[in-house]
Motif scaffolding. Structure first.
Motif, short mmCIF file in Angstrom:
data_model
loop_
_atom_site.label_atom_id
_atom_site.label_comp_id
_atom_site.label_asym_id
_atom_site.label_seq_id
_atom_site.Cartn_x
_atom_site.Cartn_y
_atom_site.Cartn_z
N MET A 1 0.84 -1.17 0.00
CA MET A 1 0.00 0.00 0.00
C MET A 1 0.89 1.24 0.00
N ARG A 2 0.46 2.24 -0.74
CA ARG A 2 1.16 3.52 -0.73
C ARG A 2 0.38 4.48 0.16
N VAL A 3 1.07 5.15 1.09
CA VAL A 3 0.43 6.14 1.95
C VAL A 3 0.26 7.42 1.14
N THR A 4 -0.99 7.86 0.99
CA THR A 4 -1.29 9.01 0.14
C THR A 4 -1.66 10.27 0.91
N HIS A 5 -1.84 10.17 2.23
CA HIS A 5 -2.20 11.36 3.02
C HIS A 5 -0.97 12.27 3.12
N CYS B 1 1.01 -4.45 3.63
CA CYS B 1 -0.10 -4.51 4.57
C CYS B 1 -0.04 -5.88 5.24
N VAL B 2 0.10 -5.89 6.57
CA VAL B 2 0.25 -7.16 7.29
C VAL B 2 -1.02 -7.56 8.04
N GLY B 3 -2.09 -6.77 7.87
CA GLY B 3 -3.34 -7.13 8.51
C GLY B 3 -4.32 -5.98 8.56
N LYS B 4 -5.48 -6.27 9.13
CA LYS B 4 -6.53 -5.26 9.30
C LYS B 4 -7.05 -5.36 10.72
N ARG B 5 -7.60 -4.26 11.19
CA ARG B 5 -8.30 -4.31 12.47
C ARG B 5 -9.43 -3.28 12.41
N LEU C 1 -5.80 -0.31 8.45
CA LEU C 1 -4.83 -1.20 7.82
C LEU C 1 -3.56 -1.19 8.65
N LEU C 2 -2.92 -2.32 8.77
CA LEU C 2 -1.67 -2.41 9.51
C LEU C 2 -0.52 -2.50 8.50
N SER D 1 -0.86 1.76 12.16
CA SER D 1 -2.29 1.62 11.92
C SER D 1 -2.76 2.84 11.13
N VAL D 2 -3.28 2.61 9.93
CA VAL D 2 -3.64 3.70 9.02
C VAL D 2 -5.04 3.45 8.46
N PRO D 3 -5.89 4.47 8.39
CA PRO D 3 -7.19 4.27 7.75
C PRO D 3 -7.01 4.02 6.25
#
Length: 86
Positions: free
Chosen positions: A1-5, A17-21, A29-30, A40-42
């Motif tokens: 995943m690329r962080v776009t914020h 991405c190693v997981g979700k919560r 996203l983790l 931890s990122v939305p």
């Protein structure tokens, strides 16, 4: 995943991405950095979610959407009313 914020410290890095919560704010996203730190990122702050039409229409000139500004105004109002009660 690329962080776009644009204001996130990991912008514009691409990380696995190693997981979700899920928490009270919704899905997270983790993402794992090279030093094994997990962030931890939305999903809205990654390239997983398509670009917001307001951002696209502004051609990159606007970093905040109307909904973001409204949420900020609500937060400022709430914090202002709390400080005036003291």
């Amino acid at each position: 995943m690329r962080v776009t914020h644009p204001f996130h410290p990991l912008f514009p890095r691409q990380l696995p991405c190693v997981g979700k919560r899920y928490n009270r704010h919704g899905e997270r996203l983790l993402l794992q950095t090279e030093d094994a730190t997990v962030w931890s990122v939305p999903p809205q702050w990654t390239d997983l979610v398509s670009l917001d039409p307001e951002v696209v229409m502004s051609n990159g000139r606007s970093l905040l959407r109307v909904v973001d500004l409204m949420e900020l105004a609500t937060l400022v109002e709430r914090l202002s009313s709390k400080s005036s009660l003291r």
